[in-house]
Design a protein around this motif. Structure first.
Motif, PDB file in Angstrom:
ATOM      1  N   LYS A   1      38.381  47.916  30.587  1.00 59.44           N
ATOM      2  CA  LYS A   1      38.704  46.825  29.663  1.00 59.44           C
ATOM      3  C   LYS A   1      37.824  45.442  29.651  1.00 59.44           C
ATOM      4  N   ARG A   2      36.792  45.716  30.131  1.00 61.86           N
ATOM      5  CA  ARG A   2      36.023  44.453  30.055  1.00 61.86           C
ATOM      6  C   ARG A   2      34.454  44.696  29.438  1.00 61.86           C
TER       7      ARG A   2
ATOM      8  N   ILE B   1      30.189  43.185  29.629  1.00 63.84           N
ATOM      9  CA  ILE B   1      29.280  42.473  30.501  1.00 63.84           C
ATOM     10  C   ILE B   1      29.583  40.826  30.608  1.00 63.84           C
ATOM     11  N   GLU B   2      29.648  40.346  29.217  1.00 65.36           N
ATOM     12  CA  GLU B   2      29.719  38.834  29.172  1.00 65.36           C
ATOM     13  C   GLU B   2      31.030  38.255  29.598  1.00 65.36           C
ATOM     14  N   LYS B   3      31.960  39.178  29.815  1.00 62.45           N
ATOM     15  CA  LYS B   3      33.480  38.731  29.930  1.00 62.45           C
ATOM     16  C   LYS B   3      33.467  38.774  31.660  1.00 62.45           C
ATOM     17  N   VAL B   4      32.652  39.253  32.287  1.00 62.41           N
ATOM     18  CA  VAL B   4      32.768  39.419  33.807  1.00 62.41           C
ATOM     19  C   VAL B   4      31.847  38.780  34.635  1.00 62.41           C
TER      20      VAL B   4
ATOM     21  N   GLU C   1      35.748  35.865  40.618  1.00 64.46           N
ATOM     22  CA  GLU C   1      36.759  35.786  41.703  1.00 64.46           C
ATOM     23  C   GLU C   1      38.115  36.237  41.489  1.00 64.46           C
ATOM     24  N   GLU C   2      38.497  36.202  40.276  1.00 66.71           N
ATOM     25  CA  GLU C   2      39.958  37.112  39.981  1.00 66.71           C
ATOM     26  C   GLU C   2      39.623  38.770  40.405  1.00 66.71           C
ATOM     27  N   ILE C   3      38.537  39.447  40.124  1.00 63.70           N
ATOM     28  CA  ILE C   3      38.412  40.621  40.418  1.00 63.70           C
ATOM     29  C   ILE C   3      38.093  41.011  41.916  1.00 63.70           C
TER      30      ILE C   3
ATOM     31  N   ALA D   1      43.661  43.305  32.221  1.00 66.12           N
ATOM     32  CA  ALA D   1      42.064  43.508  31.823  1.00 66.12           C
ATOM     33  C   ALA D   1      41.136  44.026  33.176  1.00 66.12           C
ATOM     34  N   ASN D   2      41.750  43.556  34.214  1.00 61.73           N
ATOM     35  CA  ASN D   2      40.767  43.920  35.382  1.00 61.73           C
ATOM     36  C   ASN D   2      41.119  45.038  36.387  1.00 61.73           C
ATOM     37  N   CYS D   3      42.077  45.822  35.819  1.00 60.22           N
ATOM     38  CA  CYS D   3      42.656  46.978  36.315  1.00 60.22           C
ATOM     39  C   CYS D   3      41.357  48.033  36.419  1.00 60.22           C
ATOM     40  N   VAL D   4      41.344  48.720  37.724  1.00 60.86           N
ATOM     41  CA  VAL D   4      40.278  49.683  38.007  1.00 60.86           C
ATOM     42  C   VAL D   4      40.486  51.065  37.543  1.00 60.86           C
TER      43      VAL D   4
END
Length: 425
Positions: free
Chosen positions: A145-146, A148-151, A158-160, A242-245
């Motif tokens: 749910k991400r 490349i520009e948002k990561v 840092e959140e991830i 949005a950061n779920c793997v």
């Protein structure tokens, strides 16, 4: 005076070189770790007129396009990539340098203002240093749910990292690489809400894997992926949805174990084994091409002739009023004038008298008009079209305008009622 001029020139060159060095952006990164440099539009907004973001009561937020390349090269180094989604978005330079990229990498950044089409150039110096410490334990996670520009921003990284720290059980984590799923062969998502391209995030550490991460290599985890990709609650923890793997597309890369060398090729004697005498292949039997010739040439040719005969019969022998009886081709050619004469009489007899009269009238009128057009030059001009014509006495005065005036309309006042169009002296 000469010494003073020399020292002034030298001082000017030194100050110019110092300013150029200060204008460069210098970054440092070790081998094997992710490097990210953000190109902010607000920073470059001050480089274009009016050189202020807020000027004259107006806020300038110009769209900008970045183009990056290695100095004296048309493109970036192989380990470095650039992305910018839209002219109103910031740009990012990111990548992971390898051992062969040690040293100084000079990147030229060209900024184009899409409002005024002014350009600005800046240099980025990336000093690649040797690896700080080895990271033999690495893992690659897929975040669906991400984009490349948002990561790439540091706060999202840092959140991830904080989520992976809980799963891994260590604080010694470093980003190794971030890759878009499109670079791995993924499909371009639909331009709708809730559709993302996905990213692969690789992190490394010098600490071994936790029990949850080791479960990715078990057969039970593979069965769970086949039925829905579920994993234990502890391992699937993420503060931001949005950061779920996506665990079924995540892998472990264990570099702590020595990689076995590739097997060496078997060395032979260098002499080829005897394979006997060469036996050439037998020539194939002769093939009869007559059936193929008949199918491809004769049959289409006969078919075309039949179609031509049918078309000739329909066009020439089935017309209305044409005599219809059978005869040979020779007889038809010899009697062709007689046939047309009698057939024309038959056609006239079958045609209504009024239609025949109308047809002959059209022919006669056409011939008469054609003859009048041919003899137009020899026919004298009618008296009614001459000037000063007296209908009572028939007398006429000599014309007062050239002979080409015969093309003047009979009633000239019809063109312009309020204008006298007769020729005057």
């Amino acid at each position: 005076m000469a010494d003073r001029g020399y020292w002034a020139l030298a001082l000017t060159a030194f100050v110019s070189s110092l300013l150029v060095v200060q204008a460069d952006i210098i970054k440092h990164t070790p081998v094997g770790q992710l490097f990210v440099h953000k190109l902010e539009r607000e920073k470059f907004q001050n480089e274009f007129e009016p050189f202020l973001k807020i000027y004259g009561g107006r806020v300038y937020n110009d769209p900008m396009v970045f183009k990056c390349n290695r100095q004296q090269f048309p493109d970036l180094p192989r380990w470095l990539r650039f992305t910018q989604r839209h002219p109103y978005d910031n740009g990012f330079l990111y990548g992971t340098p390898l051992q062969e990229n040690l040293g100084k990498n000079i990147i030229e950044i060209f900024v184009t203002n899409k409002r005024s089409y002014e350009t600005f150039k800046e240099r980025l110096v990336i000093n690649v240093a040797p690896a700080v410490k080895p990271m033999p334990y690495q893992a690659e996670f897929f975040i669906g749910k991400r984009e490349i520009e948002k990561v790439l921003p540091s706060d999202v990284q840092e959140e991830i990292k904080n989520d992976i720290k809980i799963i891994w059980g260590t604080d010694s984590l470093h980003f190794v690489n971030i890759t878009s799923a499109l670079d791995r062969g993924g499909r371009v998502p639909l331009p709708l809400a809730g559709h993302y391209e996905g990213v692969y995030v690789k992190l490394g550490s010098d600490k071994p894997y936790s029990t949850c991460l080791l479960s990715l290599q078990t057969l039970e985890h593979q069965r769970e992926c086949e039925v829905g990709g579920k994993i234990s609650e502890y391992c699937s923890r993420c503060n931001n949805p949005a950061n779920c793997v996506t665990w079924c597309r995540s892998t472990l890369i264990d570099l702590s174990r020595p990689v076995p060398p590739a097997p060496l090729p078997t060395v032979g004697s260098g002499i080829l084994a005897w394979g006997g005498e060469f036996d050439p292949p037998v020539s194939p039997p002769a093939k009869n091409y007559i059936p193929d010739y008949i199918v491809t040439i004769i049959i289409p040719f006969v078919f075309a002739i039949v179609l031509a005969l049918i078309l000739a019969y329909v066009m020439c022998c089935r017309r209305e009023g044409v005599c219809s009886y059978y005869m040979t081709v020779t007889e038809y050619v010899d009697l062709l004038p007689v046939i047309f004469f009698f057939c024309s009489q038959k056609r006239d007899a079958m045609t209504p008298e009024l239609q025949l009269y109308h047809h002959h009238t059209i022919q006669g009128n056409s011939s008469e008009l054609r003859n009048m057009a041919q003899s137009r030059g020899s026919v004298p001009q009618p008296l009614s079209t001459l000037p000063m014509f007296n209908t009572r006495t028939g007398e006429r005065a000599p014309p007062d305008y050239p002979s080409e005036s015969i093309h003047i309309p009979l009633i000239m006042a019809q063109q312009e009622p309020n204008v006298d169009t007769l020729p005057r002296k």
